[in-house]
Motif scaffolding. Structure first.
Motif, PDB file in Angstrom:
ATOM      1  N   VAL A  43      -5.463  14.974 -10.752  1.00 56.40           N
ATOM      2  CA  VAL A  43      -5.410  16.000  -9.775  1.00 56.40           C
ATOM      3  C   VAL A  43      -3.995  16.824  -9.887  1.00 56.40           C
ATOM      4  CG1 VAL A  43      -5.449  16.631  -7.130  1.00 56.40           C
ATOM      5  CG2 VAL A  43      -6.665  14.727  -8.186  1.00 56.40           C
ATOM      6  N   THR A  75       3.632  16.174  -9.234  1.00 62.75           N
ATOM      7  CA  THR A  75       4.276  17.061  -8.518  1.00 62.75           C
ATOM      8  C   THR A  75       5.812  16.451  -8.485  1.00 62.75           C
ATOM      9  OG1 THR A  75       2.329  17.214  -7.239  1.00 62.75           O
ATOM     10  CG2 THR A  75       4.313  17.959  -6.062  1.00 62.75           C
ATOM     11  N   LEU A 126       9.004  15.923  -6.419  1.00 65.41           N
ATOM     12  CA  LEU A 126       9.488  15.756  -4.870  1.00 65.41           C
ATOM     13  C   LEU A 126      10.559  15.635  -5.028  1.00 65.41           C
ATOM     14  CD1 LEU A 126       6.470  13.524  -3.412  1.00 65.41           C
ATOM     15  CD2 LEU A 126       6.381  16.267  -3.545  1.00 65.41           C
ATOM     16  N   ASP A 152      12.708  12.511   1.090  1.00 64.09           N
ATOM     17  CA  ASP A 152      13.311  12.808   2.629  1.00 64.09           C
ATOM     18  C   ASP A 152      13.788  11.347   2.964  1.00 64.09           C
ATOM     19  OD1 ASP A 152      10.971  11.331   3.142  1.00 64.09           O
ATOM     20  OD2 ASP A 152       9.822  13.069   4.110  1.00 64.09           O
ATOM     21  N   LEU A 176      11.270   8.636   2.588  1.00 63.80           N
ATOM     22  CA  LEU A 176      10.817   8.147   1.182  1.00 63.80           C
ATOM     23  C   LEU A 176      11.922   7.471   0.460  1.00 63.80           C
ATOM     24  CD1 LEU A 176       8.479   8.310  -0.962  1.00 63.80           C
ATOM     25  CD2 LEU A 176       9.256  10.420  -1.537  1.00 63.80           C
ATOM     26  N   GLN A 192       5.427  12.505  -8.388  1.00 61.10           N
ATOM     27  CA  GLN A 192       4.284  12.084  -7.629  1.00 61.10           C
ATOM     28  C   GLN A 192       3.052  12.211  -8.747  1.00 61.10           C
ATOM     29  OE1 GLN A 192       3.142  12.999  -3.357  1.00 61.10           O
ATOM     30  NE2 GLN A 192       1.739  14.215  -4.389  1.00 61.10           N
ATOM     31  N   GLU A 205      -0.980  12.190  -8.835  1.00 63.85           N
ATOM     32  CA  GLU A 205      -2.407  11.913  -8.034  1.00 63.85           C
ATOM     33  C   GLU A 205      -3.491  12.082  -8.872  1.00 63.85           C
ATOM     34  OE1 GLU A 205      -4.022  13.920  -3.778  1.00 63.85           O
ATOM     35  OE2 GLU A 205      -3.016  15.192  -5.073  1.00 63.85           O
ATOM     36  N   ARG A 219       3.842   7.385  -6.002  1.00 62.37           N
ATOM     37  CA  ARG A 219       5.551   7.868  -5.921  1.00 62.37           C
ATOM     38  C   ARG A 219       6.270   7.260  -6.757  1.00 62.37           C
ATOM     39  NH1 ARG A 219       4.985  10.590   0.247  1.00 62.37           N
ATOM     40  NH2 ARG A 219       3.575  12.018  -0.477  1.00 62.37           N
ATOM     41  N   PHE A 279       5.969  -6.285 -12.470  1.00 59.90           N
ATOM     42  CA  PHE A 279       5.467  -6.484 -10.755  1.00 59.90           C
ATOM     43  C   PHE A 279       5.322  -8.010 -10.431  1.00 59.90           C
ATOM     44  CE2 PHE A 279       3.640  -2.232 -10.156  1.00 59.90           C
ATOM     45  CZ  PHE A 279       3.448  -1.736 -11.439  1.00 59.90           C
ATOM     46  N   ARG A 333       6.096  -8.521  -6.641  1.00 63.46           N
ATOM     47  CA  ARG A 333       5.315  -8.680  -5.262  1.00 63.46           C
ATOM     48  C   ARG A 333       5.040  -7.336  -4.981  1.00 63.46           C
ATOM     49  NH1 ARG A 333       8.486  -8.236  -0.157  1.00 63.46           N
ATOM     50  NH2 ARG A 333      10.110  -7.537  -1.434  1.00 63.46           N
ATOM     51  N   THR A 334       3.923  -7.292  -4.287  1.00 64.37           N
ATOM     52  CA  THR A 334       3.313  -6.064  -3.453  1.00 64.37           C
ATOM     53  C   THR A 334       3.023  -6.348  -2.122  1.00 64.37           C
ATOM     54  OG1 THR A 334       0.970  -6.811  -4.032  1.00 64.37           O
ATOM     55  CG2 THR A 334       1.953  -5.444  -5.499  1.00 64.37           C
ATOM     56  N   VAL A 335       3.348  -5.457  -1.366  1.00 67.47           N
ATOM     57  CA  VAL A 335       3.114  -5.534   0.144  1.00 67.47           C
ATOM     58  C   VAL A 335       2.169  -4.332   0.404  1.00 67.47           C
ATOM     59  CG1 VAL A 335       4.259  -5.162   2.440  1.00 67.47           C
ATOM     60  CG2 VAL A 335       5.612  -6.267   0.509  1.00 67.47           C
ATOM     61  N   ASP A 336       1.125  -4.565   1.043  1.00 65.62           N
ATOM     62  CA  ASP A 336      -0.048  -3.562   1.405  1.00 65.62           C
ATOM     63  C   ASP A 336      -0.345  -3.639   2.880  1.00 65.62           C
ATOM     64  OD1 ASP A 336      -1.797  -2.716  -1.364  1.00 65.62           O
ATOM     65  OD2 ASP A 336      -1.092  -5.086  -1.695  1.00 65.62           O
ATOM     66  N   THR A 337      -0.490  -2.375   3.414  1.00 63.66           N
ATOM     67  CA  THR A 337      -1.090  -2.200   4.691  1.00 63.66           C
ATOM     68  C   THR A 337      -2.568  -1.786   4.357  1.00 63.66           C
ATOM     69  OG1 THR A 337      -0.406  -0.288   5.024  1.00 63.66           O
ATOM     70  CG2 THR A 337       0.891  -1.960   5.911  1.00 63.66           C
ATOM     71  N   ARG A 390       0.885   0.983  -0.505  1.00 61.27           N
ATOM     72  CA  ARG A 390       1.407  -0.199  -1.236  1.00 61.27           C
ATOM     73  C   ARG A 390       2.792   0.038  -1.386  1.00 61.27           C
ATOM     74  NH1 ARG A 390      -1.292  -3.553  -6.141  1.00 61.27           N
ATOM     75  NH2 ARG A 390      -2.349  -4.381  -4.256  1.00 61.27           N
ATOM     76  N   PHE A 424      -4.262  -4.199   8.847  1.00 59.54           N
ATOM     77  CA  PHE A 424      -3.986  -5.474   8.212  1.00 59.54           C
ATOM     78  C   PHE A 424      -2.920  -5.376   7.309  1.00 59.54           C
ATOM     79  CE2 PHE A 424      -8.365  -5.768   9.969  1.00 59.54           C
ATOM     80  CZ  PHE A 424      -8.204  -7.048  10.504  1.00 59.54           C
ATOM     81  N   THR A 425      -2.314  -6.213   6.966  1.00 58.84           N
ATOM     82  CA  THR A 425      -1.201  -6.525   5.935  1.00 58.84           C
ATOM     83  C   THR A 425      -1.549  -7.636   4.970  1.00 58.84           C
ATOM     84  OG1 THR A 425       0.284  -7.776   7.033  1.00 58.84           O
ATOM     85  CG2 THR A 425       0.557  -5.436   7.400  1.00 58.84           C
ATOM     86  N   THR A 426      -0.980  -7.443   3.760  1.00 59.91           N
ATOM     87  CA  THR A 426      -1.064  -8.658   3.060  1.00 59.91           C
ATOM     88  C   THR A 426       0.108  -8.600   1.813  1.00 59.91           C
ATOM     89  OG1 THR A 426      -2.681  -9.693   1.325  1.00 59.91           O
ATOM     90  CG2 THR A 426      -2.906  -7.551   1.594  1.00 59.91           C
ATOM     91  N   MET A 443       1.301 -10.049  -1.750  1.00 62.95           N
ATOM     92  CA  MET A 443       1.022 -10.917  -2.881  1.00 62.95           C
ATOM     93  C   MET A 443       2.110 -11.101  -3.929  1.00 62.95           C
ATOM     94  SD  MET A 443      -3.054  -9.178  -3.356  1.00 62.95           S
ATOM     95  CE  MET A 443      -2.453  -7.593  -2.728  1.00 62.95           C
TER      96      MET A 443
END
Lengths: 241, 241
Positions: free
Chosen positions: A105, A108, A110, A113, A116, A130, A132, A148, A178, A180-184, A211, B235-237, B239
């Motif tokens: 896509v 970009t 950026l 701010d 971020l 960024q 996409e 990003r 990688f 550790r990853t933190v996802d919502t 993430r 939800f959060t996770t 890993m």
């Protein structure tokens, strides 16, 4: 198995539920690509108003169980099942024997701010790259991924990176792990631009994954926003005590 | 941060995006319960058609960022953040300092059809106990949970169990340990009955979690279907490699 009746079930609701149950049963006996009966046929078969059938068909359409091909309606392919995992989208798709593709896509430039800068632990005003891309599975558009990256950590990335390949693999090649990853995970509706990019109706529920990935020094690698088509994707996770 | 322009962004879409970005910015400066400007005020302030504002407001409403209170619109409370975990809903809520409640919808005696028998590894025709409850957080309805249990393993459950308490705790008291859970996570729209029970619009995207829990002997404990309001739940996770 008979659906239970409850105090909250009014006649109009019940009729709709009965039609949905009958359509679900009908779908269970069909396979991908089978042509699905018309609204008129179904209204006659179940002896209900066409409006009742229309609503049920719309739900099946938004749920990705049936799809329109021109003027006919057919049984849709099953959803893609993807484990919630740290790995890349490509790795998950390949593990299931599916082909994973990407459509560019745009890149970009950026400027960070406050939010971020805090997320990526960089200075306010620092350059951010960024990327996409639309994600495809077996040629179908299933997701829109916006990554990003702190630009100073990835010199020359926009020039050298093949957008069709895995960005995670490219980052690993640069010596970053990688760890550790933190996802919502949220649900959302796509805006008009996102719906166009993913060829869905704006009423289709979507997954929104945000993430932040961290490296071996617990420094943020990326902030990633992934929008997945809810009608085409199921996530799975297994947990142990 | 300026939104990038792309080849797919048409003027109508862009105007909508600009209004959404401005409303998001406006919301960032407000807190829960603040009264939100009217559609007419916003259309004047941003110099756009009321239809453009109306669409953006509808999105914020379905996303759970604003809510109607009578004739006024106010900033909604933040979503409940729940870790994807093996534990019960109650435990997750209490860990966040929230109160968790349950409203009984009903107990239903079912008979296992082929699919349910296979899921629970019981005989076709075996009795199954179904418990349906609305989950509340701080008094707000956030989810609808339907649990199916092999009836022979839980004698007297429907008579002795206090529906307002944790079913997981009750099962553990009977000497059964939760050792593994397998979840699938989907998005869906609620049907009319579900929308009424959860006091949402039928266009609100929902989370649908289907879980099978296994005990210390790898025997299925329960099959559980949880429908969570997407406008109220994240939800959060986390890993690790």
């Amino acid at each position: 198995m008979v659906e239970p009746m409850t105090a909250t079930a009014e006649p109009r609701v019940l009729k709709h539920q009965v039609v949905r149950a009958q359509l679900d049963h009908l779908l269970d006996g069909m396979i991908e690509g089978d042509s699905f009966p018309s609204e008129r046929d179904l209204a006659e078969r179940f002896d209900v108003a066409r409006e009742t059938v229309r609503q049920a068909l719309r739900e099946l359409l938004l749920a990705g169980r049936i799809e329109r091909r021109g003027r006919t309606t057919v049984v849709a392919r099953p959803k893609v099942v993807q484990p919630l995992a740290m790995g890349s989208y490509t790795e998950a798709a390949l593990a299931q024997g599916l082909t994973a593709g990407r459509i560019m896509v745009g890149w970009t430039d950026l400027v960070a701010d406050e939010l971020l800068a805090e997320t990526l632990t960089i200075d306010v005003g620092a350059p951010v790259l960024q990327l996409e891309r639309v994600l495809t599975t077996d040629g179908f558009r299933v997701g829109l991924e916006t990554t990003r990256l702190p630009a100073h950590r990835y010199p020359g990335l926009a020039d050298s990176f093949d957008y069709r390949s895995s960005l995670y693999a490219e980052i690993r090649r640069r010596g970053i792990a990688f760890t550790r990853t933190v996802d919502t995970i949220e649900t959302t509706l796509p805006d008009a631009r996102e719906a166009a990019l993913l060829t869905v109706d704006t009423r289709t529920p979507m997954f929104l994954l945000n993430r932040i990935s961290y490296d071996q020094n617990d420094v943020p690698i990326e902030q990633r926003r992934s929008l997945y088509r809810g009608d085409r994707m199921t996530f799975t996770t297994t947990m142990r005590a």
